[in-house]
Design a protein around this motif. Structure first.
Motif, PDB file in Angstrom:
ATOM      1  N   VAL A 200       0.855  -1.195   0.000  1.00  0.00           N
ATOM      2  CA  VAL A 200       0.000   0.000   0.000  1.00  0.00           C
ATOM      3  C   VAL A 200       0.885   1.237   0.000  1.00  0.00           C
ATOM      4  O   VAL A 200       1.986   1.228   0.574  1.00  0.00           O
ATOM      5  N   TYR A 201       0.431   2.277  -0.667  1.00  0.00           N
ATOM      6  CA  TYR A 201       1.189   3.525  -0.684  1.00  0.00           C
ATOM      7  C   TYR A 201       0.244   4.687  -0.923  1.00  0.00           C
ATOM      8  O   TYR A 201      -0.881   4.514  -1.407  1.00  0.00           O
ATOM      9  N   TYR A 202       0.745   5.866  -0.598  1.00  0.00           N
ATOM     10  CA  TYR A 202       0.100   7.109  -0.975  1.00  0.00           C
ATOM     11  C   TYR A 202       1.011   7.798  -1.973  1.00  0.00           C
ATOM     12  O   TYR A 202       2.238   7.694  -1.869  1.00  0.00           O
ATOM     13  N   SER A 203       0.428   8.532  -2.923  1.00  0.00           N
ATOM     14  CA  SER A 203       1.249   9.304  -3.844  1.00  0.00           C
ATOM     15  C   SER A 203       0.467  10.529  -4.309  1.00  0.00           C
ATOM     16  O   SER A 203      -0.743  10.639  -4.080  1.00  0.00           O
TER      17      SER A 203
ATOM     18  N   PHE B 264      -3.291   9.781  -4.827  1.00  0.00           N
ATOM     19  CA  PHE B 264      -3.656   8.378  -4.960  1.00  0.00           C
ATOM     20  C   PHE B 264      -3.401   7.654  -3.640  1.00  0.00           C
ATOM     21  O   PHE B 264      -2.478   7.996  -2.899  1.00  0.00           O
ATOM     22  N   CYS B 265      -4.186   6.636  -3.419  1.00  0.00           N
ATOM     23  CA  CYS B 265      -3.876   5.641  -2.404  1.00  0.00           C
ATOM     24  C   CYS B 265      -4.199   4.299  -3.042  1.00  0.00           C
ATOM     25  O   CYS B 265      -5.317   4.097  -3.530  1.00  0.00           O
ATOM     26  N   GLN B 266      -3.210   3.420  -3.109  1.00  0.00           N
ATOM     27  CA  GLN B 266      -3.436   2.131  -3.765  1.00  0.00           C
ATOM     28  C   GLN B 266      -3.025   0.996  -2.843  1.00  0.00           C
ATOM     29  O   GLN B 266      -1.997   1.054  -2.165  1.00  0.00           O
ATOM     30  N   TYR B 267      -3.845  -0.025  -2.875  1.00  0.00           N
ATOM     31  CA  TYR B 267      -3.551  -1.291  -2.189  1.00  0.00           C
ATOM     32  C   TYR B 267      -3.556  -2.378  -3.242  1.00  0.00           C
ATOM     33  O   TYR B 267      -4.507  -2.473  -4.040  1.00  0.00           O
ATOM     34  N   ILE B 268      -2.492  -3.173  -3.290  1.00  0.00           N
ATOM     35  CA  ILE B 268      -2.464  -4.300  -4.221  1.00  0.00           C
ATOM     36  C   ILE B 268      -2.019  -5.556  -3.471  1.00  0.00           C
ATOM     37  O   ILE B 268      -1.256  -5.491  -2.500  1.00  0.00           O
TER      38      ILE B 268
ATOM     39  N   ASN C 184       0.545 -12.636  -6.019  1.00  0.00           N
ATOM     40  CA  ASN C 184       1.769 -13.419  -5.984  1.00  0.00           C
ATOM     41  C   ASN C 184       2.956 -12.504  -5.673  1.00  0.00           C
ATOM     42  O   ASN C 184       3.095 -11.442  -6.285  1.00  0.00           O
ATOM     43  N   PRO C 185       3.820 -12.894  -4.729  1.00  0.00           N
ATOM     44  CA  PRO C 185       4.909 -12.004  -4.317  1.00  0.00           C
ATOM     45  C   PRO C 185       5.796 -11.537  -5.466  1.00  0.00           C
ATOM     46  O   PRO C 185       6.189 -10.365  -5.513  1.00  0.00           O
ATOM     47  N   VAL C 186       6.124 -12.422  -6.396  1.00  0.00           N
ATOM     48  CA  VAL C 186       6.989 -12.023  -7.509  1.00  0.00           C
ATOM     49  C   VAL C 186       6.284 -10.996  -8.392  1.00  0.00           C
ATOM     50  O   VAL C 186       6.865  -9.973  -8.796  1.00  0.00           O
ATOM     51  N   ALA C 187       5.012 -11.254  -8.678  1.00  0.00           N
ATOM     52  CA  ALA C 187       4.244 -10.337  -9.525  1.00  0.00           C
ATOM     53  C   ALA C 187       4.057  -8.984  -8.845  1.00  0.00           C
ATOM     54  O   ALA C 187       4.178  -7.925  -9.479  1.00  0.00           O
ATOM     55  N   VAL C 188       3.765  -9.009  -7.542  1.00  0.00           N
ATOM     56  CA  VAL C 188       3.554  -7.755  -6.816  1.00  0.00           C
ATOM     57  C   VAL C 188       4.854  -6.952  -6.758  1.00  0.00           C
ATOM     58  O   VAL C 188       4.868  -5.740  -7.002  1.00  0.00           O
ATOM     59  N   ASN C 189       5.962  -7.614  -6.459  1.00  0.00           N
ATOM     60  CA  ASN C 189       7.238  -6.885  -6.380  1.00  0.00           C
ATOM     61  C   ASN C 189       7.602  -6.234  -7.705  1.00  0.00           C
ATOM     62  O   ASN C 189       8.075  -5.091  -7.752  1.00  0.00           O
ATOM     63  N   ALA C 190       7.388  -6.964  -8.798  1.00  0.00           N
ATOM     64  CA  ALA C 190       7.707  -6.413 -10.120  1.00  0.00           C
ATOM     65  C   ALA C 190       6.805  -5.216 -10.428  1.00  0.00           C
ATOM     66  O   ALA C 190       7.262  -4.198 -10.964  1.00  0.00           O
TER      67      ALA C 190
ATOM     68  N   ARG D 195       6.485   2.537  -8.687  1.00  0.00           N
ATOM     69  CA  ARG D 195       7.315   3.519  -7.970  1.00  0.00           C
ATOM     70  C   ARG D 195       8.139   4.371  -8.931  1.00  0.00           C
ATOM     71  O   ARG D 195       8.510   5.484  -8.611  1.00  0.00           O
ATOM     72  N   GLN D 196       8.432   3.820 -10.109  1.00  0.00           N
ATOM     73  CA  GLN D 196       9.225   4.577 -11.096  1.00  0.00           C
ATOM     74  C   GLN D 196       8.348   5.367 -12.067  1.00  0.00           C
ATOM     75  O   GLN D 196       8.866   6.078 -12.922  1.00  0.00           O
ATOM     76  N   ASP D 197       7.043   5.240 -11.942  1.00  0.00           N
ATOM     77  CA  ASP D 197       6.144   5.903 -12.884  1.00  0.00           C
ATOM     78  C   ASP D 197       6.237   7.419 -12.706  1.00  0.00           C
ATOM     79  O   ASP D 197       6.010   7.931 -11.604  1.00  0.00           O
ATOM     80  N   PRO D 198       6.568   8.152 -13.772  1.00  0.00           N
ATOM     81  CA  PRO D 198       6.776   9.600 -13.638  1.00  0.00           C
ATOM     82  C   PRO D 198       5.488  10.389 -13.409  1.00  0.00           C
ATOM     83  O   PRO D 198       5.550  11.588 -13.129  1.00  0.00           O
ATOM     84  N   ARG D 199       4.329   9.735 -13.527  1.00  0.00           N
ATOM     85  CA  ARG D 199       3.071  10.465 -13.378  1.00  0.00           C
ATOM     86  C   ARG D 199       2.720  10.788 -11.934  1.00  0.00           C
ATOM     87  O   ARG D 199       1.798  11.552 -11.671  1.00  0.00           O
ATOM     88  N   HIS D 200       3.453  10.201 -11.007  1.00  0.00           N
ATOM     89  CA  HIS D 200       3.178  10.504  -9.599  1.00  0.00           C
ATOM     90  C   HIS D 200       4.449  10.422  -8.766  1.00  0.00           C
ATOM     91  O   HIS D 200       5.477   9.925  -9.226  1.00  0.00           O
ATOM     92  N   LYS D 201       4.340  10.940  -7.538  1.00  0.00           N
ATOM     93  CA  LYS D 201       5.449  10.858  -6.580  1.00  0.00           C
ATOM     94  C   LYS D 201       4.960  10.048  -5.391  1.00  0.00           C
ATOM     95  O   LYS D 201       4.024  10.457  -4.692  1.00  0.00           O
ATOM     96  N   VAL D 202       5.590   8.911  -5.189  1.00  0.00           N
ATOM     97  CA  VAL D 202       5.184   8.037  -4.088  1.00  0.00           C
ATOM     98  C   VAL D 202       5.778   8.569  -2.792  1.00  0.00           C
ATOM     99  O   VAL D 202       6.988   8.767  -2.686  1.00  0.00           O
ATOM    100  N   SER D 203       4.887   8.838  -1.839  1.00  0.00           N
ATOM    101  CA  SER D 203       5.369   9.464  -0.610  1.00  0.00           C
ATOM    102  C   SER D 203       5.379   8.523   0.582  1.00  0.00           C
ATOM    103  O   SER D 203       6.137   8.726   1.519  1.00  0.00           O
ATOM    104  N   ARG D 204       4.528   7.517   0.568  1.00  0.00           N
ATOM    105  CA  ARG D 204       4.454   6.695   1.771  1.00  0.00           C
ATOM    106  C   ARG D 204       4.227   5.219   1.417  1.00  0.00           C
ATOM    107  O   ARG D 204       3.131   4.692   1.585  1.00  0.00           O
ATOM    108  N   PRO D 205       5.277   4.542   0.928  1.00  0.00           N
ATOM    109  CA  PRO D 205       5.095   3.125   0.599  1.00  0.00           C
ATOM    110  C   PRO D 205       5.150   2.260   1.849  1.00  0.00           C
ATOM    111  O   PRO D 205       5.826   2.600   2.819  1.00  0.00           O
TER     112      PRO D 205
END
Ligand SMILES: Cc1cc2nc3c(=O)[nH]c(=O)nc-3n(C[C@H](O)[C@H](O)[C@H](O)COP(=O)(O)O)c2cc1C
Length: 110
Positions: free
Chosen positions: A10-13, A51-55, A58-64, A70-80
């Motif tokens: 989960v994160y806020y951005s 944004f606030c997203q919860y996902i 599968n651990p491998v799929a989620v990590n990828a 986190r690298q998406d330039p459309r937002h700034k992730v502030s609280r992962p």
């Protein structure tokens, strides 16, 4: 109930400079298609600026996916915050959804 291994994240951005709410449609379209075909479920809240997203999935799929988000330039992730919780509790989540109202924004990010 499934006993598959799950990771949760989960994160806020905040929308990045130069972007506005019109970019969210494309995000949702990408997310729905990718998440559905990779067994990832969750919710995406948006109030016009944040944004606030919860996902979860599968651990491998989620990590990828988290790396890409986190690298998406459309937002700034502030609280992962990654989590390790109990297996998925059933139900039939259909993927990301969008709320255009601030009433859906958790009070902790106002
Ligand atoms: C707020 C936000 C949430 C996103 N959520 C997802 C998501 O749940 N699933 C997804 O596949 N992409 C999501 N994306 C898009 C990814 O960051 C990325 O653009 C997409 O996975 C395509 O990556 P690629 O261009 O490296 O192939 C999201 C982007 C933003 C800005």
């Amino acid at each position: 109930m499934s006993n598959e291994a799950l990771s949760q994240f989960v994160y806020y951005s905040t929308l990045a400079d130069g972007y506005d709410a019109t970019c969210v449609g494309a995000i949702i379209k990408t997310a729905r298609a990718f998440n559905a075909s990779n067994g990832i479920t969750g919710v995406l809240l948006f109030d016009g600026e944040r944004f606030c997203q919860y996902i979860e999935g599968n651990p491998v799929a989620v990590n990828a996916l988290v790396d890409r988000i986190r690298q998406d330039p459309r937002h700034k992730v502030s609280r992962p915050c990654s989590m390790s919780l109990s297996p998925r509790d059933g139900g039939t989540p259909t993927g990301p959804w969008l709320s255009p109202t601030s009433a859906a924004t958790p009070s902790s990010i106002r």
